[in-house]
Design an enzyme around this catalytic site. Structure first.
Site, mmCIF file in Angstrom:
data_model
loop_
_atom_site.group_PDB
_atom_site.id
_atom_site.type_symbol
_atom_site.label_atom_id
_atom_site.label_comp_id
_atom_site.label_asym_id
_atom_site.label_seq_id
_atom_site.Cartn_x
_atom_site.Cartn_y
_atom_site.Cartn_z
ATOM 1 C CB CYS A 183 2.446 4.324 4.345
ATOM 2 S SG CYS A 183 1.803 5.998 4.161
ATOM 3 C CD GLU A 190 0.954 0.656 6.144
ATOM 4 O OE1 GLU A 190 -0.254 0.917 6.157
ATOM 5 O OE2 GLU A 190 1.794 1.305 5.502
ATOM 6 C CG ASN A 248 -0.173 0.157 2.504
ATOM 7 O OD1 ASN A 248 0.923 -0.369 2.666
ATOM 8 N ND2 ASN A 248 -0.740 0.910 3.422
#
Length: 774
Positions: free
Chosen positions: A305, A307, A303
């Site tokens: 960011c 993580e 995704n």
């Protein structure tokens, strides 16, 4: 309706500015806690989460929002047990949210119980090597962004630039050109949403276009809606260590098509990250070793960011436990933490049932694997409450203990749900399907996600990041200067007897207490900020959490402005050697620099230009424009296009400014020309350039633009930036007084004027909730 409290001492923002009391002990069943919110939390809820009428006015209170969400998510239990006591489950969910002990990701808070009902934050879409697939993905991206989600893509399957296109007898334009199309679509869709669209773009390090990809954000007006990461393979890292070349693979033919020196490529990655913050890196082989369903395909992307590794067409819903709410009398209440974990896993599994997915394929993949990502926020606050410095062995051990406990208990909770509801449908082909092994309801249960806005609501520090600053002075919209102090620090300073107004002003000059006289050394260590923590300790904390996390960890490694490229390289190598799944770095000033006024000092030196500022009097006649001038022209990107600003001097000093849009005509061109003419008149009338600069800087338009050196808020702001650069290069800019440059500030929020923090791979405003990544 229960009372909403805006009293900070009652409600508590622990983190960047305020603090307050914590709930004590395990909740009793049926207890309905009073909702107590800090002012910033109320502001964020009203702006981004609460239902609004046609005029944009909120029509629900925060308790009503939490009740709406709790009722909707609890109703999923009826799908498995028609006799379930849904009201009791609803009260349980409502209780943990209003006690600010657990919060789900933003789309769930925004959309549960409303018409949209799209509850997931994370999606990954495939991009196959065909025009049809590429533009299908763009269409699906628009639908997901419209519903409040973020998207990740691997562009590694696309044939390289100048490769053969058999159907047209032409040549391919390559992955980066198609990324531009995704970026443009995101820019269009995000204008009308409650959350900004955000993308992750990933390219394998063995793709033939990797060098162009690594440098594609060198000009920061490009791909502004993308975070980018290089998918690093273990073969590549081996070649880096040995100083060898590595093979490039044409994704169309699956055959080698050349080689590159691995160390030079790695050096380019670190250099660009040092310069701009992009690209990050992800260790793709490591992610695939932890892929719970390898028979369904490989992990290619995450995704926005970084993580949440996901298969194509997968989504994931996330939630975070507020660790400040389980600290009691100087220790962790693990019984309460276990209770919160089981409630949160139940909640997040229900979200999958209640979710209205944007595409049938996403519904199929998500319900087949039922991935959830439970994580934490408030870790830095917890350390302070326990008297533990962030950069210490004790903090690393606590990180492992807390996350190990969360991992174990979340798996127990998933097993209990599997007994009642069945294992996730793809369980038999998963890494868990060993003879005699207990079944799980969810293919993954843990993620350390960004908690930008929900940590503001929860009055907690963001995710597992250290504190941003202890105190600073910020400029608000009308140029009012407001000091902000971490109230947890203020509270301890008063209790321990070292508080004074003079000390608070001194701390505001630095933002940190690490080198401030008057603060006991014990508290200098405990109240370490992001830039008091060395990059190595950032990585060690990240690795400690990753050790017990199914998915990945969202965190930013902060560097001072004077860090070297070699420093970045060391951190990347350390991340590879300590088990991290990816790294995001931010070096002070690499994206923007925010000037803060230190303390309450407002003194300014006299202008240092060649012409003294005259006494004010009416009807000043500007000196005539000379026949010959000398100067420079600088290009600067704005939301309206490229602006070309020319600054000229005569024998007396600055005498005129011209500005021209890269495209002719339109209001933008006429307005910039008008501004330039008036500035030129003011200069020739003897007005100090600094005075002009102060008037133009910070003016905002609806289309701010990121570019090298920071955010350009408007055409007048762009002119101001060019003027400031010119004055600085000529040695004419006032740099005296108490102004401090704090590079850890990633610019000024375009919505409210508060400073932006670079956290968890994204720029976040903790005053209003603005986020570049959501």
């Amino acid at each position: 309706m229960e009372e909403i409290s805006g009293n900070v001492s009652e409600g508590g923002h622990i983190g960047s500015a305020t603090t307050g009391h914590l709930s004590k002990g395990k909740r009793t069943k049926g207890h309905k806690p009073q909702l107590s919110l800090a002012p910033n939390a109320l502001k964020v809820l009203e702006k981004r989460y609460l239902k609004k009428d046609d005029t944009g006015k909120p029509i629900e209170a925060p308790e009503e929002m939490f009740r709406r969400v709790a009722r909707n998510i609890a109703s999923a239990d009826l799908l498995f047990d028609p006799t379930a006591n849904v009201k009791e489950i609803e009260d349980e969910f409502y209780g943990v949210m209003t006690a600010l002990e657990f919060l789900p990701n933003s789309p769930t808070l925004m959309n549960a119980g409303r018409d949209l009902q799209q509850l997931s934050a994370c999606f990954v879409l495939p991009v196959e090597d065909s025009m049809e697939s590429i533009f299908d993905a763009i269409k699906y991206t628009a639908l997901i962004h419209k519903s409040g989600g973020g998207t990740g893509f691997s562009f590694s399957r696309l044939r390289p630039s100048n490769d053969t296109v058999a159907s047209t007898k032409g040549v391919s334009s390559g992955p980066i050109s198609f990324m531009m199309a995704f970026d443009a679509a995101t820019e269009t869709v995000k204008q009308g949403g409650t959350r900004r669209g955000a993308n992750m773009g990933i390219l394998r390090v063995d793709h033939p276009d990797i060098l162009n990809f690594i440098t594609c954000k060198k000009d920061s007006d490009k791909l502004s809606n993308f975070n980018i990461s290089v998918a690093i393979t273990e073969r590549f890292m081996e070649a880096v260590d040995k100083g060898e070349d590595y093979e490039l693979i044409n994704p169309r033919t699956k055959k080698p098509c050349g080689t590159l020196p691995a160390k030079q490529v790695f050096d380019l990655i670190t250099e660009m990250a040092w310069k701009t913050g992009d690209p990050g890196i992800i260790f793709i082989d490591r992610m695939n070793r932890d892929n719970p369903t390898p028979k369904l395909g490989d992990i290619e992307s995450t995704n926005p960011c970084g993580e949440q590794p996901l298969l194509p067409y997968e989504s994931c819903n996330l939630g975070s436990i507020n660790l400040t709410r389980v600290v009691e009398d100087g220790k962790i209440n693990y019984e309460k933490l276990a209770s919160l974990i089981h409630t949160a896993v139940h909640f997040l599994d229900n979200v999958i049932e209640m979710n209205k997915f944007p595409l049938p394929k996403i519904k199929e993949m998500t319900q087949g694997n039922r991935k959830i990502g439970l994580g934490v926020m408030g870790f830095a606050d917890m350390l302070i409450m326990l008297g533990i410095p962030y950069n210490s062995e004790e903090a690393v051990k606590l990180a492992e203990d807390v996350m190990g406990f969360l991992q174990t208990e979340s798996k127990k909770a998933s097993q209990e749900l599997a007994l009642m509801r069945g294992a996730f449908p793809n369980f038999d082909g998963s890494i868990y399907s060993k003879p005699g092994a207990p079944k799980l309801r969810n293919a993954t249960t843990t993620t350390i996600a960004p908690t930008g806005t929900i940590s503001i609501i929860a009055s907690a520090s963001s995710g597992i990041e250290p504190l941003f600053a202890i105190s600073y002075v910020r400029n608000v919209m009308d140029n009012t200067e407001l000091p902000e102090v971490n109230l947890l620090f203020e509270q301890i300073a008063k209790e321990e007897g070292f508080y004074s107004e003079a000390l608070m002003r001194e701390i505001a000059k630095h933002g940190t207490v690490s080198d401030v006289e008057g603060v006991p050394e014990k508290y200098r260590k405990i109240f370490a900020t992001a830039h008091d923590v060395s990059p190595e300790w950032h990585i060690r904390i990240q690795a400690a959490f990753q050790k017990y996390t199914d998915n990945a960890v969202s965190k930013t490694v902060n560097f001072p402005n004077d860090a070297t490229i070699e420093d970045v390289e060391k951190v990347y190598s350390l991340a590879a050697n300590t088990g991290c799944k990816g790294v995001t770095i931010y070096r002070d000033g690499s994206k923007d620099v925010q000037v803060l006024y230190a303390g309450d000092s407002k003194s300014k030196s006299a202008p240092t230009g060649k012409v003294e500022e005259p006494d004010f009097r009416l009807n000043i006649t500007p000196r005539p424009r000379p026949e010959v001038t000398t100067g420079t022209t600088q290009k600067i990107g704005t939301g309206c296009g490229n602006l070309y600003v020319t600054i000229n001097e005569d024998e007396h000093g600055l005498c005129e400014i011209f500005s021209q849009m890269g495209k002719s005509g339109g209001c933008a061109s006429s307005q910039s020309e008008a501004v330039s003419r008036l500035v030129s008149l003011a200069l020739r009338a003897g007005v100090a350039p600094e005075s002009i600069l102060e008037q133009l800087a910070g003016i905002r338009c609806p289309m701010p633009q990121w570019q090298s050196g920071g955010m350009v808020l408007s055409c007048p702001d762009g002119i101001a930036k060019v003027l400031k650069n010119y004055l600085g290069n000529r040695g004419m800019l006032d740099t005296s007084g108490s102004k401090q440059v704090r590079g850890d500030m990633a610019g000024m929020c375009p919505d409210c004027g508060h400073v932006l923090e670079f956290l968890e791979g994204c720029m976040v405003c903790r005053a209003c909730g603005h986020s570049k990544c959501s």
